[in-house]
Write a protein that holds these residues in place. Structure first.
Motif, PDB file in Angstrom:
ATOM      1  N   THR A 141      39.746 -49.593  25.194  1.00 60.55           N
ATOM      2  CA  THR A 141      41.072 -49.228  24.690  1.00 60.55           C
ATOM      3  C   THR A 141      41.446 -50.064  23.480  1.00 60.55           C
ATOM      4  O   THR A 141      41.867 -49.551  22.435  1.00 60.55           O
ATOM      5  CB  THR A 141      42.124 -49.419  25.805  1.00 60.55           C
ATOM      6  N   ALA A 142      41.281 -51.382  23.612  1.00 61.83           N
ATOM      7  CA  ALA A 142      41.628 -52.280  22.508  1.00 61.83           C
ATOM      8  C   ALA A 142      40.727 -52.062  21.303  1.00 61.83           C
ATOM      9  O   ALA A 142      41.183 -52.080  20.153  1.00 61.83           O
ATOM     10  CB  ALA A 142      41.541 -53.732  22.986  1.00 61.83           C
ATOM     11  N   LEU A 143      39.443 -51.850  21.543  1.00 59.76           N
ATOM     12  CA  LEU A 143      38.505 -51.670  20.434  1.00 59.76           C
ATOM     13  C   LEU A 143      38.772 -50.372  19.683  1.00 59.76           C
ATOM     14  O   LEU A 143      38.638 -50.308  18.456  1.00 59.76           O
ATOM     15  CB  LEU A 143      37.072 -51.697  20.955  1.00 59.76           C
ATOM     16  N   SER A 144      39.151 -49.333  20.388  1.00 58.24           N
ATOM     17  CA  SER A 144      39.462 -48.065  19.736  1.00 58.24           C
ATOM     18  C   SER A 144      40.642 -48.230  18.779  1.00 58.24           C
ATOM     19  O   SER A 144      40.620 -47.719  17.644  1.00 58.24           O
ATOM     20  CB  SER A 144      39.773 -47.001  20.790  1.00 58.24           C
ATOM     21  N   LEU A 145      41.667 -48.948  19.203  1.00 56.18           N
ATOM     22  CA  LEU A 145      42.813 -49.210  18.332  1.00 56.18           C
ATOM     23  C   LEU A 145      42.421 -50.109  17.163  1.00 56.18           C
ATOM     24  O   LEU A 145      42.933 -49.960  16.045  1.00 56.18           O
ATOM     25  CB  LEU A 145      43.942 -49.842  19.137  1.00 56.18           C
ATOM     26  N   ALA A 180      37.648 -44.853  27.805  1.00 55.50           N
ATOM     27  CA  ALA A 180      38.911 -45.296  27.220  1.00 55.50           C
ATOM     28  C   ALA A 180      39.033 -44.853  25.775  1.00 55.50           C
ATOM     29  O   ALA A 180      40.086 -44.367  25.338  1.00 55.50           O
ATOM     30  CB  ALA A 180      39.018 -46.818  27.324  1.00 55.50           C
ATOM     31  N   SER A 181      37.955 -45.002  25.018  1.00 54.08           N
ATOM     32  CA  SER A 181      38.001 -44.622  23.605  1.00 54.08           C
ATOM     33  C   SER A 181      38.243 -43.132  23.426  1.00 54.08           C
ATOM     34  O   SER A 181      39.002 -42.715  22.546  1.00 54.08           O
ATOM     35  CB  SER A 181      36.691 -45.028  22.918  1.00 54.08           C
ATOM     36  N   ALA A 182      37.601 -42.320  24.272  1.00 57.98           N
ATOM     37  CA  ALA A 182      37.788 -40.874  24.168  1.00 57.98           C
ATOM     38  C   ALA A 182      39.244 -40.479  24.423  1.00 57.98           C
ATOM     39  O   ALA A 182      39.748 -39.522  23.826  1.00 57.98           O
ATOM     40  CB  ALA A 182      36.862 -40.167  25.160  1.00 57.98           C
ATOM     41  N   ARG A 217      41.356 -40.643  13.321  1.00 58.99           N
ATOM     42  CA  ARG A 217      40.880 -40.182  14.632  1.00 58.99           C
ATOM     43  C   ARG A 217      39.381 -40.398  14.792  1.00 58.99           C
ATOM     44  O   ARG A 217      38.906 -40.847  15.843  1.00 58.99           O
ATOM     45  CB  ARG A 217      41.205 -38.703  14.819  1.00 58.99           C
ATOM     46  N   ALA A 218      38.619 -40.077  13.750  1.00 58.46           N
ATOM     47  CA  ALA A 218      37.157 -40.171  13.856  1.00 58.46           C
ATOM     48  C   ALA A 218      36.711 -41.610  14.047  1.00 58.46           C
ATOM     49  O   ALA A 218      35.904 -41.916  14.931  1.00 58.46           O
ATOM     50  CB  ALA A 218      36.499 -39.558  12.623  1.00 58.46           C
ATOM     51  N   VAL A 219      37.243 -42.527  13.216  1.00 60.13           N
ATOM     52  CA  VAL A 219      36.830 -43.919  13.353  1.00 60.13           C
ATOM     53  C   VAL A 219      37.448 -44.563  14.587  1.00 60.13           C
ATOM     54  O   VAL A 219      36.877 -45.502  15.151  1.00 60.13           O
ATOM     55  CB  VAL A 219      37.172 -44.725  12.084  1.00 60.13           C
ATOM     56  N   GLY A 220      38.608 -44.061  15.028  1.00 63.13           N
ATOM     57  CA  GLY A 220      39.175 -44.561  16.277  1.00 63.13           C
ATOM     58  C   GLY A 220      38.280 -44.266  17.463  1.00 63.13           C
ATOM     59  O   GLY A 220      38.301 -44.979  18.463  1.00 63.13           O
ATOM     60  N   ALA A 221      37.476 -43.216  17.324  1.00 59.48           N
ATOM     61  CA  ALA A 221      36.523 -42.857  18.381  1.00 59.48           C
ATOM     62  C   ALA A 221      35.184 -43.563  18.220  1.00 59.48           C
ATOM     63  O   ALA A 221      34.240 -43.258  18.939  1.00 59.48           O
ATOM     64  CB  ALA A 221      36.306 -41.345  18.389  1.00 59.48           C
TER      65      ALA A 221
END
Length: 381
Positions: free
Chosen positions: A113-117, A60-62, A321-325
């Motif tokens: 998904t939620a954690l990536s956001l 999901a994060s990717a 983008r980097a920290v979102g991943a």
């Protein structure tokens, strides 16, 4: 009205979301232990279920991280946590391994998904290092409450209580996200940067953090089982798990205090080395004091090092983008950890975990070591 990540209402929502999304960092010892003792699974099967949750989070994060600045963050985070809550509640109601596996994967996809956001929003704040330290402190408080209450609840009510608890945590995060989640917006106009590839230094830091996460998950998943199987007693092992929750309150505030006082590169290089030393204490001694010492500080090393890595990545890529991943880079290692650990324990016993930790730490150090082309970047604070 969209709240800024600098408001305390938004920060509170991010704290709750971080705790829910990173529940594996807190709960793995109890999680794997309950699957083995409460459901009769072998170490490989139990580790495999935790791995499925983490694989879902990585996937999901990717997918989400590159699109984090274009998604309706509040709505997606709230719905995703709600789905994770339903999936964990369903785990508490089923008995078959196949259904448990499917639900673990679904919960991981939703939580990831939620954690990536969540991490993208943190990365787009004015001081990502400090805000990540704040949510890290919240995770430490959550760990104290979790370790102090959940094992006793499971012992009194039964193994499904663990998954009802997970469901409740995710439901709380869904409510918090719906009420106060900020929209992740870059700190700078980063549209042109989004068209370029990430710097090589970002990939090196990400690979090193993945290695540390692999060791963290591989070892931490079996902390409770090592203590129980070596006969230290339920009270002693439970006391260690509660105490490590209090220890985990310290590294995030300490990392915030030392933000301008320590070279991030130095922290990143030393983190895997200390992690390997603690892994050897945990696995190579038959005495309780070395075991307790290794267990108490093991997660703290990851929290402290990761805070510096997060701040560094946010500086390298202001687009978020980097920290979102971050969930992907952390959990791609963590996803393999429980299954790898369970396989090693099944084939060669607990001592093999320590030797594997040393080998993985060496790989992490190689990723973090300065290079002439990236030394200045890796030293950035």
């Amino acid at each position: 009205m969209v709240k800024s990540s600098e408001s305390w209402g938004a920060r509170a929502a991010l704290m709750v979301a971080h705790c829910a999304g990173m529940v594996d960092l807190v709960a793995l010892p109890v999680w794997v232990g309950v699957l083995i003792a409460g459901y009769g699974l072998d170490p490989q099967q139990a580790g495999g279920l935790a791995t499925l949750f983490l694989i879902g989070a990585v996937s999901a994060s990717a997918l989400v991280a590159p699109r984090s600045d274009r998604l309706p963050a509040r709505a997606v985070a709230a719905v995703s946590f709600a789905i994770a809550a339903c999936a964990f509640a369903a785990v508490a109601l089923v008995k078959t391994f196949a259904l448990m596996a499917l639900l673990h994967l679904a919960a991981g996809l939703a939580a990831g998904t939620a954690l990536s956001l969540t991490h993208a929003a943190i990365g787009c704040s004015s001081n990502p290092h400090r805000l990540f330290a704040i949510v890290g402190f919240a995770l430490g408080v959550f760990a104290v409450a979790f370790m102090g209450a959940v094992p006793n609840i499971v012992a009194a009510v039964g193994a499904p209580a663990l998954f009802w608890t997970f469901g409740g945590v995710m439901a709380c995060a869904a409510c918090a996200a719906a009420l106060g989640f900020p929209t992740a917006r870059p700190r700078t106009a980063a549209a042109p940067a989004a068209q370029r590839g990430l710097p090589r230094a970002v990939w090196l830091v990400a690979a090193g953090i993945s290695c540390m996460a692999l060791t963290q998950a591989m070892m931490f998943a079996f902390v409770e089982r090592i203590g129980a199987d070596r006969g230290y007693g339920a009270a002693a092992v439970g006391g260690v798990l509660i105490a490590l929750g209090f220890v985990n309150l310290l590294p995030a505030p300490l990392a915030a205090f030392l933000q301008r006082r320590l070279n991030p590169r130095t922290v990143l290089v030393c983190g895997p080395v200390l992690q390997a030393v603690l892994a050897l204490l945990l696995t190579q001694s038959e005495a309780f004091p070395p075991y307790a010492t290794g267990a108490l500080f093991f997660a703290a090393v990851m929290i402290f090092t990761h805070t510096f890595a997060f701040g560094l990545l946010a500086a390298l890529d202001p687009s978020g983008r980097a920290v979102g991943a971050t969930p992907a880079m952390v959990m791609i290692g963590a996803a393999v950890g429980p299954l790898l650990g369970g396989t090693l324990v099944k084939l060669a016993g607990y001592s093999s975990l320590g030797f594997a930790a040393v080998a993985i730490a060496a790989c992490a150090v190689v990723c973090f070591l300065p290079r002439r082309s990236g030394d200045a970047v890796l030293s950035h604070s």
